[in-house]
Scaffold this active site. Structure first.
Site, short mmCIF file in Angstrom:
data_model
loop_
_atom_site.label_atom_id
_atom_site.label_comp_id
_atom_site.label_asym_id
_atom_site.label_seq_id
_atom_site.Cartn_x
_atom_site.Cartn_y
_atom_site.Cartn_z
N VAL A 118 -58.99 7.40 1.32
CA VAL A 118 -59.86 8.51 1.38
C VAL A 118 -59.07 9.64 1.15
O VAL A 118 -59.16 10.27 0.11
CB VAL A 118 -60.66 8.42 2.67
CG1 VAL A 118 -61.51 9.57 2.72
CG2 VAL A 118 -61.32 7.29 2.69
N CYS A 119 -58.29 10.06 1.94
CA CYS A 119 -57.45 11.47 1.83
C CYS A 119 -56.54 11.53 0.84
O CYS A 119 -56.41 12.45 0.11
CB CYS A 119 -57.00 11.63 3.37
SG CYS A 119 -57.89 11.71 4.63
N THR A 120 -55.83 10.52 0.39
CA THR A 120 -54.75 10.63 -0.59
C THR A 120 -55.60 10.14 -1.75
O THR A 120 -55.53 11.01 -2.72
CB THR A 120 -53.97 9.21 -0.37
OG1 THR A 120 -53.14 9.70 0.74
CG2 THR A 120 -52.82 9.47 -1.52
#
Length: 216
Positions: A118-120
């Site tokens: 998600v964040c990466t």
């Protein structure tokens, strides 16, 4: 098919992003041991110091369960932009974060985050779409399990993101042991964050100082 072009990290053209390396989200990373993953997060940040890279940090809803960024990161970069997102899952959706990245003036982005999928991945894909060359630091990105990490890394690679280990990121930034930063600056880094390599160097030093030749 377009001919392959090796796009190496250029320390003069790169910025480093610290994405949602938060104390609560850290608990979701199970593809590394807790000790190893903390080490990798700090190593990611330390590369920015060694190579004098512009650094942008961001957190997601840190007043809730996600928690704040670790104090080690805040103390390492007390003056770096820290964008505290209040709802956006993909950091690129936050106008202040986009402005901070654009303000670095760099077109190569080294990033790592929690979670990898998600964040990466969301940010890496958005950066590629925006015209950046993106290097995802896989050792400093963590998620629920190895399969999830592999799928996320495959998704990023398919979009043109370079997925690199800590050692690869460090060595591409350095390029030559005779450079500055070079062996003098990087051997203490490896001794701290990649102890296998640090102890190899220590054994070499001990052999020179006190060792007996093997005769090979």
């Amino acid at each position: 098919m377009a001919p392959f072009k090796y796009e190496r990290i250029d320390k003069g053209e790169a910025a480093l992003l610290i994405v949602d390396h938060q104390e609560g989200l850290y608990m979701l990373a199970h593809d590394y041991s807790p000790v190893q993953f903390k080490n990798n997060l700090l190593a990611h940040a330390a590369l920015g110091k060694i190579f004098n890279l512009p650094v942008v940090m961001t957190s997601s809803s840190e007043t809730g369960a996600n928690g704040p960024l670790p104090k080690e990161l805040l103390e390492m970069y007390p003056d770096a932009p820290l964008i505290k997102r209040q709802g956006e899952v993909n950091a690129w959706d936050n106008a202040d974060f986009r402005a901070a990245v654009e303000a670095t003036g760099k077109k190569q982005i080294i990033l790592a985050g929690i979670t990898t999928d998600v964040c990466t991945a969301f940010l890496a894909l958005s950066l590629v779409d925006a015209g950046y060359t993106v290097y995802a630091h896989s050792d400093a990105s963590g998620t629920f399990d190895t399969r999830t990490a592999q799928d996320a890394n495959d998704r990023m690679r398919a979009a043109g993101v370079h997925v690199l280990s800590m050692f690869a990121v460090a060595c591409e930034l350095m390029r030559d042991w005779r450079s500055t930063p070079g062996a003098k600056e990087m051997m203490p880094f490896f001794d701290t964050y990649l102890p296998q390599y640090g102890f190899l160097a220590r054994a070499h030093d001990a052999a020179i100082a006190n060792g007996t030749p093997s005769g090979l």
